[in-house]
Design a protein around this motif. Structure first.
Motif, PDB file in Angstrom:
ATOM      1  N   UNK A 205      23.470 -40.645   9.902  1.00 25.98           N
ATOM      2  CA  UNK A 205      23.733 -40.707  11.347  1.00 25.98           C
ATOM      3  C   UNK A 205      23.785 -42.151  11.836  1.00 25.98           C
ATOM      4  N   UNK A 206      22.806 -42.924  11.370  1.00 32.63           N
ATOM      5  CA  UNK A 206      22.755 -44.324  11.791  1.00 32.63           C
ATOM      6  C   UNK A 206      23.974 -45.093  11.319  1.00 32.63           C
ATOM      7  N   UNK A 207      24.345 -44.788  10.086  1.00 32.75           N
ATOM      8  CA  UNK A 207      25.480 -45.492   9.518  1.00 32.75           C
ATOM      9  C   UNK A 207      26.752 -45.171  10.300  1.00 32.75           C
ATOM     10  N   UNK A 208      26.914 -43.868  10.597  1.00 32.38           N
ATOM     11  CA  UNK A 208      28.094 -43.467  11.360  1.00 32.38           C
ATOM     12  C   UNK A 208      28.093 -44.109  12.739  1.00 32.38           C
ATOM     13  N   UNK A 209      26.896 -44.161  13.320  1.00 31.61           N
ATOM     14  CA  UNK A 209      26.792 -44.790  14.634  1.00 31.61           C
ATOM     15  C   UNK A 209      27.285 -46.230  14.576  1.00 31.61           C
ATOM     16  N   UNK A 210      26.928 -46.925  13.485  1.00 30.87           N
ATOM     17  CA  UNK A 210      27.331 -48.337  13.424  1.00 30.87           C
ATOM     18  C   UNK A 210      28.833 -48.468  13.140  1.00 30.87           C
TER      19      UNK A 210
END
Lengths: 147, 453
Positions: free
Chosen positions: A23-28
């Motif tokens: 999720x965090x990666x996609x957010x970035x």
């Protein structure tokens, strides 16, 4: 020369982790896309499906080439398969610098199978499917958001 | 991006397209680097884009330049720590490292990133690269030797069909022997396209033909076209030498086009057999020609159109290889659809599975001469083994409804044995060595007058 093009590709996430990590990666990824794409006049949509990024990007050809090179050189993913890269008359995601279509647990496309068979038609077909799926998911997402 | 502390480096010439060092500058730069940091800490990767000539000729040189340029930009991005990068020539690069470099890791990176798809001008291009590696372990005595060693290793990776090759000393000897031949070829074939055309117009290349006889009525079933190169200074060069090189340096397509057109033009001048049929012409096609399969299909169509040959008389001979593209069947189907026949050469020696055979639209299999040569051998054990093998191979052909041709038949005893096994199409010295096209019509007439053996 600078005709509107669309590209669909699928790539493997090289740094998978917990759902939270993904999720965090996609957010970035979304954040940098939403920051950079408007100046490139690029629009598109992203789906994360069973460990793969499934993405459609559309825009003027030169900018798309440039963006694709940047995406390609990103260490966070690899094994990129381009499903299509061709001219379009109008955008499918004109409202989005990068729409997010969601995270799915299992891979929706048989990308390994297609790659093994080296079947160009199957790639194009999957590209079409990907665009359709993304359009549908983005529309759904939109109606959820507006409720 | 390069850590150029060397004063001279600023004055070194660079390649206009990529901004990298030219070959000369690379050698000078690396020698300078050697004197600054010492030879032992240096390592070199020589990198080449495989079959770039094909890419260039099918997509045009403008896009070709763009591919080189984009790939160069990738190198800059993924090797910010390289001391220097050079474009040695056309499609070959050289990356120079100093200090603590994990060279294996660099190889992995280059194979990964350089082979990721490129999207340019509406085309998606996936390049394939080869890498030659040299570092202190290879025993080079100077920086320029190190670069040379990496290039030798790169060259070896081609003949080994490997992606990566690490230099070792034995390569030098092999390389020397091949070097001269290869240089001639490069010069005459690669420097510019007109050189190849000139070699063709000068008749340095020519075709000779070996008959395949239908022993049921002593007619000529076909003539197999064989390519020969009579080099102006080196004399006759064996196709076993120049064809693999032509494949490696991506000129097989051009050469193959010429063979196809020349053989078809020759074939229409041949007279009929006594039984009224016309001999077919059998043309060998290199596996590498199927990489640009669409081009091959076009060449076949063009050769038929230009020569006016009846397509049924045109036989395409393919060889067994393990790694032929999936699309092979598609191309063969297209060639078949024009009316041509497909023949599988060297049958029994390669990799084809029976399942594969039934998938491909094959009309003929050629039983390899390595099997027929031991038939009727003085060495009884060998003779018996050969006979069993040939019988078995013929039976496979029969059961798949594919006509067999036995090649490499040299003696009358072998001929009789093979006929007794039920195979009637036979090629070999027992009938004739390959002949120039001028002798063909006489041969057709002569053979029809011989009694059936």
């Amino acid at each position: 020369m600078n005709q509107l093009y669309s590209m669909a590709y699928i790539s493997k996430n090289k740094i998978p982790g917990t759902r939270e990590d993904v999720k965090n990666q996609i957010a970035s990824i979304l954040e940098s896309a939403q920051r950079n794409n408007p100046s490139l006049n690029v629009t598109g949509a992203l789906l994360y499906s069973g460990g793969f990024f499934c993405q459609v990007i559309e825009g003027p050809e030169d900018n798309l080439e440039e963006l694709f090179e940047t995406i390609q050189m990103d260490d966070r993913h690899g094994d990129v398969t381009v499903l299509h890269f061709h001219e379009i008359s109008e955008r499918g995601f004109s409202d989005w610098s990068m729409a997010f279509a969601g995270i799915e647990e299992t891979m929706r496309f048989d990308i390994e199978g297609i790659k093994k068979s080296k079947d160009d038609l199957a790639l194009l077909e999957t590209g079409k499917n990907l665009v359709a799926v993304l359009e549908e998911l983005v529309t759904q997402q939109q109606s959820i958001d507006s409720q | 991006m390069m850590d150029i502390k060397l004063e001279e480096a600023a004055q070194l010439t660079t390649d206009a397209l990529t901004g990298f060092f030219t070959r000369d500058s690379a050698l000078r730069f690396f020698a300078e680097l050697e004197s600054n940091v010492g030879l032992t800490s240096l390592s070199v990767l020589a990198v080449e884009i495989s079959r770039f000539g094909n890419v260039n000729s099918s997509l045009g040189s403008e896009l070709g330049d763009k591919i080189i340029n984009t790939t160069a930009k990738r190198f800059k991005k993924i090797f910010p720590h390289a001391k220097g990068i050079a474009r040695m020539h056309g499609d070959q690069f050289c990356l120079m490292f100093a200090g603590n470099t994990d060279i294996e890791e660099e190889v992995v990176r280059i194979l990964d990133f350089a082979q990721r798809p490129l999207a340019l001008r509406g085309e998606v291009i996936v390049l394939s690269v080869r890498v030659g590696v040299a570092d202190i372990r290879c025993g080079a005595e100077s920086a320029s030797q190190l670069i040379h060693s990496a290039e030798v290793a790169l060259h070896r990776s081609k003949s080994d069909r490997a992606k990566v090759s690490y230099f070792d000393a034995a390569m030098i000897e092999d390389a020397r022997a091949q070097h001269q031949i290869e240089n001639d070829l490069r010069v005459s074939l690669l420097t510019n396209a007109s050189e190849l055309h000139r070699a063709i117009t000068n008749r340095e290349f020519h075709l000779i033909y070996q008959p395949i006889i239908d022993t049921s009525d002593n007619s000529v079933h076909a003539f197999e076209a064989l390519l020969r190169w009579h080099h102006p200074t080196r004399g006759l060069i064996s196709p076993a030498v120049f064809i693999p090189i032509a494949e490696q340096i991506s000129v097989m397509d051009v050469l193959g086009d010429w063979v196809m057109r020349k053989a078809c033009t020759d074939a229409v001048t041949w007279s009929a057999n006594a039984n009224g049929t016309y001999p077919s012409v059998s043309i060998n096609v290199s596996p590498t020609q199927f990489i640009e399969g669409n081009r091959l299909v076009k060449t076949v169509a063009k050769a038929i159109e230009e020569s006016g040959i009846t397509p049924e008389r045109l036989k395409i001979e393919i060889t067994e290889t393990s790694n032929i593209e999936r699309s092979l069947k598609n191309y063969l189907d297209q060639i078949k659809a024009m009316g041509c026949k497909i023949s599988l050469d060297d049958f029994g020696t390669g990799y084809s599975s029976l399942a594969r055979l039934t998938e491909l639209p094959i009309d003929y299999v050629k039983v390899d001469q390595s099997f027929s040569k031991d038939l009727c051998s003085q060495d009884l054990k060998r003779a018996v083994k050969a006979e069993r093998l040939v019988r078995a191979i013929l039976a496979v052909g029969d059961s798949l409804d594919i006509t067999s041709i036995v090649e490499g038949v040299e003696t009358k005893a072998q001929l009789e044995l093979i006929q007794a096994m039920g195979s009637k199409l036979i090629q070999g010295w027992v009938f004739s060595k390959p002949m120039p096209v001028e002798q063909i019509n006489d041969y057709i007439e002569a053979i029809s007058q011989e009694s059936v053996i």
